[in-house]
Every structure is written in structure tokens, then in C-alpha cells.
Design a protein around this motif. Structure first.
Motif, PDB file in Angstrom:
ATOM      1  N   LEU A 319     108.700 -38.902  44.645  1.00  0.00           N
ATOM      2  CA  LEU A 319     109.109 -38.466  45.979  1.00  0.00           C
ATOM      3  C   LEU A 319     110.626 -38.555  46.137  1.00  0.00           C
ATOM      4  O   LEU A 319     111.268 -37.630  46.654  1.00  0.00           O
ATOM      5  N   LEU A 320     111.220 -39.667  45.674  1.00  0.00           N
ATOM      6  CA  LEU A 320     112.673 -39.814  45.751  1.00  0.00           C
ATOM      7  C   LEU A 320     113.383 -38.741  44.935  1.00  0.00           C
ATOM      8  O   LEU A 320     114.400 -38.187  45.366  1.00  0.00           O
ATOM      9  N   CYS A 321     112.832 -38.426  43.764  1.00  0.00           N
ATOM     10  CA  CYS A 321     113.444 -37.396  42.922  1.00  0.00           C
ATOM     11  C   CYS A 321     113.330 -36.016  43.575  1.00  0.00           C
ATOM     12  O   CYS A 321     114.289 -35.224  43.550  1.00  0.00           O
ATOM     13  N   ALA A 322     112.158 -35.716  44.142  1.00  0.00           N
ATOM     14  CA  ALA A 322     111.973 -34.423  44.790  1.00  0.00           C
ATOM     15  C   ALA A 322     112.923 -34.272  45.976  1.00  0.00           C
ATOM     16  O   ALA A 322     113.555 -33.217  46.160  1.00  0.00           O
ATOM     17  N   LEU A 323     113.041 -35.326  46.778  1.00  0.00           N
ATOM     18  CA  LEU A 323     113.984 -35.287  47.898  1.00  0.00           C
ATOM     19  C   LEU A 323     115.413 -35.140  47.395  1.00  0.00           C
ATOM     20  O   LEU A 323     116.237 -34.423  47.995  1.00  0.00           O
ATOM     21  N   GLY A 324     115.736 -35.813  46.282  1.00  0.00           N
ATOM     22  CA  GLY A 324     117.072 -35.702  45.704  1.00  0.00           C
ATOM     23  C   GLY A 324     117.391 -34.276  45.275  1.00  0.00           C
ATOM     24  O   GLY A 324     118.508 -33.781  45.523  1.00  0.00           O
ATOM     25  N   TRP A 325     116.427 -33.598  44.652  1.00  0.00           N
ATOM     26  CA  TRP A 325     116.683 -32.220  44.216  1.00  0.00           C
ATOM     27  C   TRP A 325     116.741 -31.259  45.400  1.00  0.00           C
ATOM     28  O   TRP A 325     117.416 -30.235  45.337  1.00  0.00           O
ATOM     29  N   MET A 326     116.035 -31.581  46.484  1.00  0.00           N
ATOM     30  CA  MET A 326     116.200 -30.771  47.702  1.00  0.00           C
ATOM     31  C   MET A 326     117.628 -30.925  48.233  1.00  0.00           C
ATOM     32  O   MET A 326     118.255 -29.950  48.673  1.00  0.00           O
ATOM     33  N   GLY A 327     118.139 -32.157  48.176  1.00  0.00           N
ATOM     34  CA  GLY A 327     119.528 -32.377  48.561  1.00  0.00           C
ATOM     35  C   GLY A 327     120.494 -31.655  47.636  1.00  0.00           C
ATOM     36  O   GLY A 327     121.523 -31.125  48.080  1.00  0.00           O
ATOM     37  N   ALA A 328     120.158 -31.615  46.327  1.00  0.00           N
ATOM     38  CA  ALA A 328     121.002 -30.895  45.367  1.00  0.00           C
ATOM     39  C   ALA A 328     121.009 -29.397  45.661  1.00  0.00           C
ATOM     40  O   ALA A 328     122.050 -28.727  45.527  1.00  0.00           O
ATOM     41  N   GLU A 329     119.848 -28.863  46.068  1.00  0.00           N
ATOM     42  CA  GLU A 329     119.786 -27.450  46.458  1.00  0.00           C
ATOM     43  C   GLU A 329     120.709 -27.182  47.642  1.00  0.00           C
ATOM     44  O   GLU A 329     121.434 -26.176  47.687  1.00  0.00           O
ATOM     45  N   GLY A 330     120.697 -28.083  48.623  1.00  0.00           N
ATOM     46  CA  GLY A 330     121.560 -27.923  49.781  1.00  0.00           C
ATOM     47  C   GLY A 330     123.028 -28.010  49.414  1.00  0.00           C
ATOM     48  O   GLY A 330     123.860 -27.214  49.898  1.00  0.00           O
ATOM     49  N   PHE A 331     123.378 -28.949  48.550  1.00  0.00           N
ATOM     50  CA  PHE A 331     124.769 -29.110  48.128  1.00  0.00           C
ATOM     51  C   PHE A 331     125.244 -27.879  47.357  1.00  0.00           C
ATOM     52  O   PHE A 331     126.362 -27.383  47.573  1.00  0.00           O
ATOM     53  N   HIS A 332     124.379 -27.381  46.468  1.00  0.00           N
ATOM     54  CA  HIS A 332     124.746 -26.201  45.681  1.00  0.00           C
ATOM     55  C   HIS A 332     124.911 -24.979  46.582  1.00  0.00           C
ATOM     56  O   HIS A 332     125.843 -24.172  46.396  1.00  0.00           O
ATOM     57  N   LEU A 333     124.043 -24.836  47.563  1.00  0.00           N
ATOM     58  CA  LEU A 333     124.150 -23.720  48.500  1.00  0.00           C
ATOM     59  C   LEU A 333     125.428 -23.836  49.334  1.00  0.00           C
ATOM     60  O   LEU A 333     126.078 -22.826  49.647  1.00  0.00           O
ATOM     61  N   TYR A 334     125.790 -25.049  49.676  1.00  0.00           N
ATOM     62  CA  TYR A 334     127.029 -25.280  50.422  1.00  0.00           C
ATOM     63  C   TYR A 334     128.240 -24.826  49.612  1.00  0.00           C
ATOM     64  O   TYR A 334     129.153 -24.171  50.129  1.00  0.00           O
ATOM     65  N   LEU A 335     128.251 -25.154  48.328  1.00  0.00           N
ATOM     66  CA  LEU A 335     129.371 -24.742  47.474  1.00  0.00           C
ATOM     67  C   LEU A 335     129.443 -23.231  47.330  1.00  0.00           C
ATOM     68  O   LEU A 335     130.535 -22.643  47.325  1.00  0.00           O
ATOM     69  N   LEU A 336     128.265 -22.582  47.223  1.00  0.00           N
ATOM     70  CA  LEU A 336     128.242 -21.140  46.951  1.00  0.00           C
ATOM     71  C   LEU A 336     128.574 -20.291  48.171  1.00  0.00           C
ATOM     72  O   LEU A 336     129.325 -19.319  48.074  1.00  0.00           O
ATOM     73  N   LYS A 351     125.843 -34.318  36.320  1.00  0.00           N
ATOM     74  CA  LYS A 351     126.062 -35.238  37.436  1.00  0.00           C
ATOM     75  C   LYS A 351     124.938 -35.150  38.469  1.00  0.00           C
ATOM     76  O   LYS A 351     124.511 -36.160  39.038  1.00  0.00           O
ATOM     77  N   LEU A 352     124.450 -33.921  38.703  1.00  0.00           N
ATOM     78  CA  LEU A 352     123.322 -33.770  39.612  1.00  0.00           C
ATOM     79  C   LEU A 352     122.073 -34.481  39.082  1.00  0.00           C
ATOM     80  O   LEU A 352     121.341 -35.138  39.831  1.00  0.00           O
ATOM     81  N   CYS A 353     121.851 -34.368  37.784  1.00  0.00           N
ATOM     82  CA  CYS A 353     120.679 -35.028  37.174  1.00  0.00           C
ATOM     83  C   CYS A 353     120.783 -36.549  37.273  1.00  0.00           C
ATOM     84  O   CYS A 353     119.776 -37.234  37.517  1.00  0.00           O
ATOM     85  N   LEU A 354     121.978 -37.070  37.091  1.00  0.00           N
ATOM     86  CA  LEU A 354     122.155 -38.521  37.206  1.00  0.00           C
ATOM     87  C   LEU A 354     121.852 -39.005  38.620  1.00  0.00           C
ATOM     88  O   LEU A 354     121.264 -40.075  38.815  1.00  0.00           O
ATOM     89  N   CYS A 355     122.246 -38.199  39.612  1.00  0.00           N
ATOM     90  CA  CYS A 355     122.001 -38.593  41.010  1.00  0.00           C
ATOM     91  C   CYS A 355     120.547 -38.414  41.417  1.00  0.00           C
ATOM     92  O   CYS A 355     120.002 -39.239  42.172  1.00  0.00           O
ATOM     93  N   THR A 356     119.903 -37.349  40.937  1.00  0.00           N
ATOM     94  CA  THR A 356     118.571 -36.997  41.431  1.00  0.00           C
ATOM     95  C   THR A 356     117.436 -37.537  40.575  1.00  0.00           C
ATOM     96  O   THR A 356     116.347 -37.805  41.081  1.00  0.00           O
ATOM     97  N   TRP A 357     117.678 -37.705  39.270  1.00  0.00           N
ATOM     98  CA  TRP A 357     116.664 -38.316  38.391  1.00  0.00           C
ATOM     99  C   TRP A 357     116.990 -39.782  38.103  1.00  0.00           C
ATOM    100  O   TRP A 357     116.099 -40.640  38.137  1.00  0.00           O
ATOM    101  N   GLY A 358     118.263 -40.037  37.852  1.00  0.00           N
ATOM    102  CA  GLY A 358     118.646 -41.377  37.402  1.00  0.00           C
ATOM    103  C   GLY A 358     118.576 -42.450  38.478  1.00  0.00           C
ATOM    104  O   GLY A 358     117.955 -43.509  38.280  1.00  0.00           O
ATOM    105  N   LEU A 359     119.197 -42.197  39.627  1.00  0.00           N
ATOM    106  CA  LEU A 359     119.243 -43.225  40.679  1.00  0.00           C
ATOM    107  C   LEU A 359     117.856 -43.579  41.218  1.00  0.00           C
ATOM    108  O   LEU A 359     117.542 -44.772  41.374  1.00  0.00           O
ATOM    109  N   PRO A 360     116.963 -42.602  41.519  1.00  0.00           N
ATOM    110  CA  PRO A 360     115.612 -42.982  41.943  1.00  0.00           C
ATOM    111  C   PRO A 360     114.843 -43.770  40.896  1.00  0.00           C
ATOM    112  O   PRO A 360     114.148 -44.732  41.222  1.00  0.00           O
ATOM    113  N   THR A 361     114.995 -43.365  39.636  1.00  0.00           N
ATOM    114  CA  THR A 361     114.303 -44.110  38.568  1.00  0.00           C
ATOM    115  C   THR A 361     114.831 -45.532  38.484  1.00  0.00           C
ATOM    116  O   THR A 361     114.054 -46.486  38.332  1.00  0.00           O
ATOM    117  N   LEU A 362     116.144 -45.711  38.598  1.00  0.00           N
ATOM    118  CA  LEU A 362     116.744 -47.044  38.558  1.00  0.00           C
ATOM    119  C   LEU A 362     116.251 -47.896  39.730  1.00  0.00           C
ATOM    120  O   LEU A 362     115.935 -49.087  39.562  1.00  0.00           O
TER     121      LEU A 362
END
Length: 503
Positions: A319-336, A351-362
Motif C-alpha cells: 500500500l505504501l509503495c502504491a501510494l508512493g508511485w501515485m505521488g511519483a505520477e503527480g510529481f512527473h506530471l507537475y514537471l511535464l 531516485k523515484l524508485c528509491l523513494c517509492t520502493w526503498g523507503l516503504p520497504t525500509l
């Protein structure tokens, strides 16, 4: 012959002596049981003492009018009745109900026995009717610690006869000064369980009627009765079953759709290699993991504690990872679409993978190492009180609130991004009037992509609870399907053009 005469003499002597000694022993047993309740003795201790009290009362010898025993938490009545002369019995407890912090002499529980109680017995057959009034719900705690009205329990039974399926029911009156109706209070009886396990409350064979200040329980059998208080946020059994079915079917379909999309992306030789598509694929992978872990949560709850903790950790992490990737989608859309200029980020996807996969797993691994008990069996209660669902999830309210805050921050950011995208589309539409329909489809797709439908979880209160749960379950269990359609529709032309160029 002399032995038989001697035995008869001893029995007669014992019968003359036992009533007075039995009375003292019963009173002593009630005091011991009361003290045990005050001290909070274990369920096994009070259950054995209550059984002992029932046996003592059953073998006592009451007078014509019967007799009673009383402590500040217990009251017992014993009546000797003859089947042929029984015309019903009305009994009122002398223990008053505590009303708004004060004892009210007017609020007294009562029980009425119909003539049919002795139906089927011979006219001269004698029975002992035993009634026990208990002012402590701690004696009848189920595994969910359900609450009962005023902590009052009324019990009744015959000494050596099981009573059930009465044509005219036993009527129990539980008096109160609260605002109660069928939605928050129901009549129940106690079903004891085996050794070492808790019993449960059941309403089978009992009808609940509400009057001003009175809950009338009409039950067709004898046992221990109470009024179960239902928490306002509890669902009915049918609602919980339908929500479980919807979520199971929706998550199964979403998992299949996400898996098919990932396989197509991996094996299709014309696949695009831009960061946008890769972020979409990571979000689909996270949703696939989330759906699978959710589907495994309830079956694994019936297994060992360690297995359930592992399932809860997997569900929480996904769940944390899925929410993280939703946030990554928003951040990427903001940049574009919003920032537009100077959007190059070195090792952007890593860097996105470290934030969205790594931090929740940790975070999940840290919880498993230092505070494993946060994961375990989570009970979803029903209004019936005994048709609950158990799954593997967070058991700590604080951990639940932290997760909710994490989701809230991501959803808030994504909603702001979505508002910015809508503003950009409005400016574009003023220049090209024919794109309105396409713009709305884009907004709907981005709403799903950014996970803003998860924001319905914050509307779970009051009259909105049940509609919100159905809306949340339908929208979010099918998120994988929506994303699959979004990916196929938006990238079909791009894949075709890429294939043409490569050839």
C-alpha cells in the motif's frame, strides 16, 4: 437391612442440616465471585465459580415462596414450582440501574415467564427455577469485548430440564435512560465456548422491541440474556458480505489486468522507453502487489500468527509503495505540464524508485524488527456482533493514523497537481474549441492515475459511511483495470509510430 436403615437415617439427618449450611455456602460463593469480578479475575476463574454457584442453587431447598441471595454485583433467586399449578411468574431485580452517574430506584430490570414454561411436564412434577442477575459484563466478554447495556445480564434456567422453542416467549425488560433503537441495541443471549476460548453473543431466537426507556427482549429459550450495544460505525452482516464480495472480485480483475499490461509491455518489441511509461509500469506493478496481498490477507488470517504478521507487513508495504508511485505520477506530471522548463533530473527514475520502493520497504522491515506486534489480526466488526471478518493488517491505531497521514499528504499534492492540469487544459481549450471532450477524458484518466479516488477514504463518517464504503471499494478495487485501459488507449498510437520508425 440394618445398613439400609442406617443409610436412610444419615440421609434424613443430612437433609435437615444441609439447608442452613448450604445457604451460608451459597452466600460465600457469591461473595467470592463478586470479589473476583472486582479484582478482574481471569475468564476461567469466574466461569468455574459461576458454574459452582449454579449447581449450589440447583441443589438448594427453597421454601414455598422461594428465596434470594444478594451482593452488590450479583442477585440470585430460587423458586420451587409444580407443573400443574404454575400460572406464570414475574420477577424484578432489586438491583437498580445507574442513571447518569446516579443510582435510579425506578430503573429495574425484570423477567416474565409464561405458563408454557412447564408445558409437556406431568402435573405433579416439580422443578426449580433459578434466576441470576449480574451487574458486570466482565463475566461475559467475547473476543471482541462487546459492550452490553448498563453492564446488566439476566440469566434463567430450570434445574434438570432444557427449555427451548417456547410457543410464548420469555419476556425480559432492560430499562435505561439512553437514546436506543434497533440500529444501536439488540437483544442477545450468551453462547459459551469450549475450554480456554471465549464465548459469543447471539440473537437467534430473540426478538428486540424498543419502547421509551425499555428494551423488550422476547426469547424462546432460557439462558443468560443482555442487550448488545452496537457501535455506530459497525456494518450489518449483509453490507460486510457484499463489500467483501465486491472487493474480492474487483481486486482479482485488477490484478489480472495489471499483470496482462505488464506482460504486454515486457514482451512487446515496440515498447516505448520513456520515463512516463516506466512510471506507469511501476505503478501497475505496485497495484498488482497490493491486490495480491489484499486477496491473501483474509485466508492467511486463519493461519499462524507469524504468517498473519508477514501477510500484514506485505499488505502495508505494498500500500505504501502504491501510494508512493501515485505521488511519483503527480510529481512527473507537475514537471511535464506545469513546471515545463529545467526539468532534467540526473538518475531521475532511480531516485523515484528509491523513494517509492526503498523507503516503504525500509519502514516495514524496521517495524518487523523493532515492533512486530503492530502487524497481526485486524477484526472488522459487524452490527450483529458475531459475524465479523478477520484479516491481517495493522493492529496499532497510531500506525494506522500515520499511514493515513502519509496517504493524505500524497493525495493532497496530487489533487493540487490535477487542479493545475485542469487550468492548463482550460487555457489550451480556449485556443482549440474542438478538444473539450478529449480534455474531459484526459482529466478522468489522470484522476485514476493520480489515485485521487482514494480520497473517498476521508469521508467515512455519519450517514456517508456506507455509501462512501461502496464508492471507495468499487473505484479503488478496479483501479488496475482503469489504468490498463488508460495505458492501452493513450499509448496505442505512440507504439504504432515507434514500430513504423524502427522498421
Amino acid at each position: 437391612m440394618l445398613t439400609l436403615l442406617l443409610a436412610a437415617f444419615v440421609l434424613c439427618l443430612a437433609e435437615a442440616v444441609l439447608p442452613s449450611q448450604g445457604t451460608e455456602y451459597i452466600q460465600s460463593c457469591m461473595h467470592n465471585l463478586t470479589e473476583g469480578l472486582k479484582r478482574g479475575s481471569s475468564r476461567h476463574n469466574w466461569a468455574s465459580r459461576l458454574t459452582e454457584l449454579e449447581q449450589l442453587l440447583a441443589h438448594s431447598t427453597p421454601g414455598k415462596e422461594g428465596y434470594s441471595f444478594k451482593t452488590n454485583m450479583l442477585e440470585a433467586f430460587v423458586f420451587s414450582i409444580t407443573a400443574g399449578s404454575f400460572r406464570g411468574l414475574n420477577l424484578s431485580s432489586s438491583m437498580p440501574v445507574r442513571s447518569k452517574g446516579q443510582v435510579s430506584a425506578q430503573l429495574r430490570d425484570s423477567i416474565s415467564f409464561p405458563v408454557e414454561l412447564m408445558e409437556g411436564m406431568k402435573a405433579q412434577e416439580k422443578q426449580k427455577l433459578i434466576c441470576i442477575c449480574i451487574r458486570s459484563a466482565g463475566m461475559f466478554l467475547d473476543e471482541h469485548n462487546s459492550s452490553v447495556l448498563n453492564n446488566h445480564i439476566l440469566g434463567a434456567f430450570l434445574h434438570n430440564r432444557r427449555v427451548g422453542r417456547l410457543r410464548r416467549p420469555v419476556e425480559i425488560h432492560f430499562r435505561h435512560d439512553k437514546e436506543l433503537d434497533s440500529s444501536n441495541a439488540t437483544c442477545v443471549f450468551w453462547q459459551p465456548a469450549g475450554t480456554g476460548s471465549a464465548g459469543n453473543w447471539s440473537r437467534e431466537g430473540c426478538e428486540t422491541q424498543h419502547q421509551k426507556g425499555i428494551v423488550r427482549c422476547l426469547c424462546n429459550h432460557l439462558t443468560y440474556f443482555a442487550v448488545l450495544l452496537i457501535q455506530a460505525h459497525d456494518l450489518s452482516e449483509s453490507e460486510l458480505q457484499s463489500l467483501t464480495y465486491i472487493s474480492t472480485v474487483g481486486c482479482s480483475i485488477s490484478a489480472a489486468a495489471a499483470l496482462c499490461t505488464l506482460l504486454l509491455c515486457c514482451v512487446f518489441r515496440c515498447r516505448p522507453r520513456d520515463d512516463t511509461t516506466r512510471i506507469h509500469m511501476n505503478l501497475l506493478a505496485a497495484l498488482l502487489l497490493l491486490n495480491v496481498s489484499f486477496l491473501l490477507s483474509e485466508p492467511l488470517a486463519a493461519g499462524t500468527t507469524g504468517g498473519c504478521q508477514a501477510a500484514a507487513a506485505l499488505l502495508h508495504g505494498s500500500l505504501l509503495c502504491a501510494l508512493g508511485w501515485m505521488g511519483a505520477e503527480g510529481f512527473h506530471l507537475y514537471l511535464l505540464l506545469i513546471k515545463v522548463y529545467n526539468i532534467y533530473v540526473r538518475h531521475y527514475l532511480l531516485k523515484l524508485c528509491l523513494c517509492t520502493w526503498g523507503l516503504p520497504t525500509l519502514a516495514v522491515v524496521a517495524v518487523l524488527i523493532f515492533k512486530r506486534e503492530i502487524y497481526g489480526h485486524h477484526i472488522i466488526s459487524t452490527a450483529d456482533g458475531y459475524k465479523n471478518v478477520t484479516m491481517c493488517w495493522l493492529t496499532s491505531p497510531s500506525a494506522h493514523y500515520v499511514t493515513l497521514c502519509y496517504a493524505g499528504l500524497i493525495l493532497l499534492f496530487n489533487v493540487l497537481v490535477l487542479v493545475g492540469v485542469v487550468a492548463v487544459l482550460r487555457r489550451t481549450r480556449q485556443q482549440q474549441q474542438q478538444r473539450a471532450r478529449k480534455d474531459w477524458m484526459t482529466v478522468l484518466g489522470l484522476t485514476c492515475l493520480l489515485g485521487t479516488t482514494w480520497g473517498t477514504a476521508f469521508c467515512a463518517f455519519g450517514v456517508l459511511l456506507v455509501p462512501q464504503l461502496y464508492l471507495f471499494t468499487v473505484l479503488n478495487s478496479l483501479q488496475g483495470v482503469f489504468l490498463c485501459f488508460w495505458y492501452l488507449s493513450t499509448h496505442r498510437s505512440k507504439r504504432s509510430s515507434h514500430c513504423s520508425t524502427s522498421r
